[in-house]
Design a protein around this motif. Sequence first.
Motif, PDB file in Angstrom:
ATOM      1  N   LEU A  91       0.956  -1.237  -0.090  1.00 38.76           N
ATOM      2  CA  LEU A  91       0.108   0.030  -0.110  1.00 38.76           C
ATOM      3  C   LEU A  91       0.966   1.239  -0.203  1.00 38.76           C
ATOM      4  O   LEU A  91       0.457   2.039  -0.751  1.00 38.76           O
ATOM      5  CB  LEU A  91      -1.049  -0.156   1.257  1.00 38.76           C
ATOM      6  CG  LEU A  91      -2.089  -0.807   1.310  1.00 38.76           C
ATOM      7  CD1 LEU A  91      -2.706  -0.833   2.533  1.00 38.76           C
ATOM      8  CD2 LEU A  91      -3.112  -0.444   0.233  1.00 38.76           C
ATOM      9  N   ASN A  92       2.079   1.282   0.830  1.00 35.66           N
ATOM     10  CA  ASN A  92       2.734   2.503   0.731  1.00 35.66           C
ATOM     11  C   ASN A  92       3.414   2.571  -0.617  1.00 35.66           C
ATOM     12  O   ASN A  92       3.485   3.779  -1.065  1.00 35.66           O
ATOM     13  CB  ASN A  92       4.050   2.346   1.843  1.00 35.66           C
ATOM     14  CG  ASN A  92       4.428   3.674   2.300  1.00 35.66           C
ATOM     15  OD1 ASN A  92       5.213   4.168   1.474  1.00 35.66           O
ATOM     16  ND2 ASN A  92       4.759   3.826   3.363  1.00 35.66           N
ATOM     17  N   ILE A  93       3.937   1.828  -1.218  1.00 37.99           N
ATOM     18  CA  ILE A  93       4.482   1.784  -2.578  1.00 37.99           C
ATOM     19  C   ILE A  93       3.404   2.355  -3.550  1.00 37.99           C
ATOM     20  O   ILE A  93       3.729   3.317  -4.203  1.00 37.99           O
ATOM     21  CB  ILE A  93       5.057   0.517  -3.031  1.00 37.99           C
ATOM     22  CG1 ILE A  93       6.354   0.015  -2.155  1.00 37.99           C
ATOM     23  CG2 ILE A  93       5.448   0.551  -4.443  1.00 37.99           C
ATOM     24  CD1 ILE A  93       6.744  -1.400  -2.515  1.00 37.99           C
TER      25      ILE A  93
ATOM     26  N   GLN B 166      -1.520  10.848  -0.570  1.00 37.56           N
ATOM     27  CA  GLN B 166      -1.174  10.956   1.137  1.00 37.56           C
ATOM     28  C   GLN B 166      -1.704  10.460   2.007  1.00 37.56           C
ATOM     29  O   GLN B 166      -1.383   9.801   2.932  1.00 37.56           O
ATOM     30  CB  GLN B 166      -1.175  12.487   1.346  1.00 37.56           C
ATOM     31  CG  GLN B 166      -0.427  12.933   2.550  1.00 37.56           C
ATOM     32  CD  GLN B 166       1.127  12.639   2.481  1.00 37.56           C
ATOM     33  OE1 GLN B 166       1.653  12.694   1.533  1.00 37.56           O
ATOM     34  NE2 GLN B 166       1.787  12.400   3.744  1.00 37.56           N
ATOM     35  N   GLY B 167      -3.394  10.279   1.850  1.00 36.44           N
ATOM     36  CA  GLY B 167      -4.151   9.456   2.574  1.00 36.44           C
ATOM     37  C   GLY B 167      -3.919   8.022   2.604  1.00 36.44           C
ATOM     38  O   GLY B 167      -3.656   7.564   3.770  1.00 36.44           O
ATOM     39  N   LEU B 168      -3.837   7.423   1.698  1.00 37.22           N
ATOM     40  CA  LEU B 168      -3.256   5.974   1.539  1.00 37.22           C
ATOM     41  C   LEU B 168      -1.782   5.648   2.033  1.00 37.22           C
ATOM     42  O   LEU B 168      -1.806   4.764   2.654  1.00 37.22           O
ATOM     43  CB  LEU B 168      -3.610   5.652   0.044  1.00 37.22           C
ATOM     44  CG  LEU B 168      -3.131   4.049  -0.225  1.00 37.22           C
ATOM     45  CD1 LEU B 168      -4.165   3.203   0.395  1.00 37.22           C
ATOM     46  CD2 LEU B 168      -3.228   3.884  -1.820  1.00 37.22           C
ATOM     47  N   ALA B 169      -1.041   6.713   2.092  1.00 34.35           N
ATOM     48  CA  ALA B 169       0.327   6.666   2.666  1.00 34.35           C
ATOM     49  C   ALA B 169       0.366   6.544   4.072  1.00 34.35           C
ATOM     50  O   ALA B 169       0.843   5.676   4.885  1.00 34.35           O
ATOM     51  CB  ALA B 169       1.258   7.663   2.111  1.00 34.35           C
TER      52      ALA B 169
END
Length: 74
Positions: A30-32, A40-43
């Motif tokens: 998910l970070n990648i 930004q929200g998903l990070a």
Amino acid sequence: MLNEFWATASTAYKALVFSAMGLIAVGIILNIVANTSQNQGLAMASLAVIGAGLVLHVVGLIYRGQQIRKGYKK
């Protein structure tokens, strides 16, 4: 006993370890994805998933340590 660490582990410990590894892997993926799409929200959400995986890992270590200590008392 030390040579057979995984073989002597309980099913609950193995489930904790695999759950922790799975959450950490999903969080990294998910970070990648978040960083390549600049989301930004998903990070931030991915960091929470990685953190949950790390907490599960620590819980697994504590659980296994208690099992080993109980084995020494017998």
